[in-house]
Design an enzyme around this catalytic site. Structure first.
Site, mmCIF file in Angstrom:
data_model
loop_
_atom_site.group_PDB
_atom_site.id
_atom_site.type_symbol
_atom_site.label_atom_id
_atom_site.label_comp_id
_atom_site.label_asym_id
_atom_site.label_seq_id
_atom_site.Cartn_x
_atom_site.Cartn_y
_atom_site.Cartn_z
ATOM 1 N N SER A 48 0.810 -1.217 0.000
ATOM 2 C CA SER A 48 0.000 0.000 0.000
ATOM 3 C C SER A 48 0.844 1.268 0.000
ATOM 4 O O SER A 48 0.408 2.317 -0.483
ATOM 5 C CB SER A 48 -0.934 0.010 1.208
ATOM 6 O OG SER A 48 -0.197 -0.121 2.413
ATOM 7 N N GLY A 85 -2.179 -4.236 1.067
ATOM 8 C CA GLY A 85 -2.408 -5.440 1.850
ATOM 9 C C GLY A 85 -1.475 -6.579 1.536
ATOM 10 O O GLY A 85 -1.502 -7.608 2.222
ATOM 11 N N ASN A 113 3.369 -5.430 5.859
ATOM 12 C CA ASN A 113 2.174 -6.198 6.221
ATOM 13 C C ASN A 113 2.523 -7.487 6.956
ATOM 14 O O ASN A 113 1.764 -7.930 7.827
ATOM 15 C CB ASN A 113 1.337 -6.485 4.972
ATOM 16 C CG ASN A 113 0.666 -5.223 4.456
ATOM 17 O OD1 ASN A 113 0.035 -4.492 5.213
ATOM 18 N ND2 ASN A 113 0.820 -4.958 3.171
ATOM 19 N N ASP A 194 -5.199 6.962 9.827
ATOM 20 C CA ASP A 194 -4.855 5.669 10.437
ATOM 21 C C ASP A 194 -3.481 5.676 11.077
ATOM 22 O O ASP A 194 -3.097 4.733 11.779
ATOM 23 C CB ASP A 194 -4.956 4.538 9.407
ATOM 24 C CG ASP A 194 -4.005 4.709 8.210
ATOM 25 O OD1 ASP A 194 -3.077 5.537 8.287
ATOM 26 O OD2 ASP A 194 -4.199 3.997 7.210
ATOM 27 N N HIS A 197 -0.303 5.224 7.002
ATOM 28 C CA HIS A 197 -0.081 5.479 5.579
ATOM 29 C C HIS A 197 0.178 6.970 5.336
ATOM 30 O O HIS A 197 -0.557 7.811 5.852
ATOM 31 C CB HIS A 197 -1.299 5.044 4.760
ATOM 32 C CG HIS A 197 -1.529 3.569 4.781
ATOM 33 N ND1 HIS A 197 -2.358 2.969 5.704
ATOM 34 C CD2 HIS A 197 -1.027 2.588 4.002
ATOM 35 C CE1 HIS A 197 -2.363 1.662 5.479
ATOM 36 N NE2 HIS A 197 -1.564 1.399 4.462
#
Length: 220
Positions: A48, A85, A113, A194, A197
């Site tokens: 991502s 992801g 991840n 979040d 990111h």
């Protein structure tokens, strides 16, 4: 008369040399720009952080990086091969598909991840090792970018995970950018809500910091 003959021969030789010089300069004027203009196709192979999660298309890392490289005069296309992801295992499974885009160089940004899911660092190491070996087999130069484990995963996990990147860079003889999120991680102003990111400004910081090493990697 002898002097006139020698002078005439000298003039003829000079004219021949002048014509040859003009022909050489003309040839180089076609050859050198063509060589300098050889296009570079840089594969940004990642998750991502590469894909541009929740960002407008023009704010994603590959787009901002391509713009920065072109501003430096490089004929570069940055291919966005990031999938949000993706673990290292998922990325390995799609590598051949990504190579169908015929990259000349690759930037590998993976592992976040695996770490966030608490997966085995040894598993991530093995997958990344296989990815780098496959790219080497394809004759594609690679710049490896590192990731760092979150402190809450414990010192042992952090030690095993963080060692993956310098170890693999040394094994495969690759340049390493130690931490992809350098200057951005944990800075609320540079991240989405979040906290993980980067936002547009955060991506700009990443590009600014990594750009000198990418320029060296591309031989600029």
């Amino acid at each position: 008369m002898l002097l006139n003959a020698q002078y005439g021969a000298f003039l003829r030789l000079s004219n021949v040399m002048l014509v040859l010089a003009v022909m050489l300069v003309t040839a180089l004027s076609f050859v050198l720009p063509a060589q300098a203009a050889q296009p570079i196709r840089l594969l940004a192979f990642g998750d991502s952080l590469t894909a541009g999660y929740n960002l407008p298309p023009d704010a994603a890392f590959p787009v901002q990086l391509e713009k920065a490289l072109r501003a430096k005069g490089l004929n570069v296309t940055v291919i966005n091969a990031g999938v949000s992801g993706d673990t290292t295992a998922a990325a390995l499974s799609r590598l051949d598909w990504a190579l169908a885009d015929k990259p000349t160089h690759a930037l590998v940004e993976l592992g976040a991840n695996d770490m966030l899911r608490g997966l085995s660092p040894e598993q991530a190491r093995g997958n990344l090792d296989a990815i780098l070996a496959r790219l080497k087999q394809a004759g594609i130069p690679v710049l490896l970018t590192g990731m760092q484990a979150a402190p809450n995963l414990g010192a042992d996990y952090g030690r095993r995970f963080n060692a993956i990147y310098p170890d693999l860079a040394a094994k495969h003889g690759l340049p390493l950018y130690p931490f992809f999120l350098d200057g951005v991680a944990a800075d609320a102003k540079l991240n989405l809500g979040d906290g993980m990111h980067p936002n547009r400004e955060g991506v700009a910081v990443i590009v600014q910091r990594i750009l000198p090493q990418i320029l060296r990697f591309l031989g600029a």
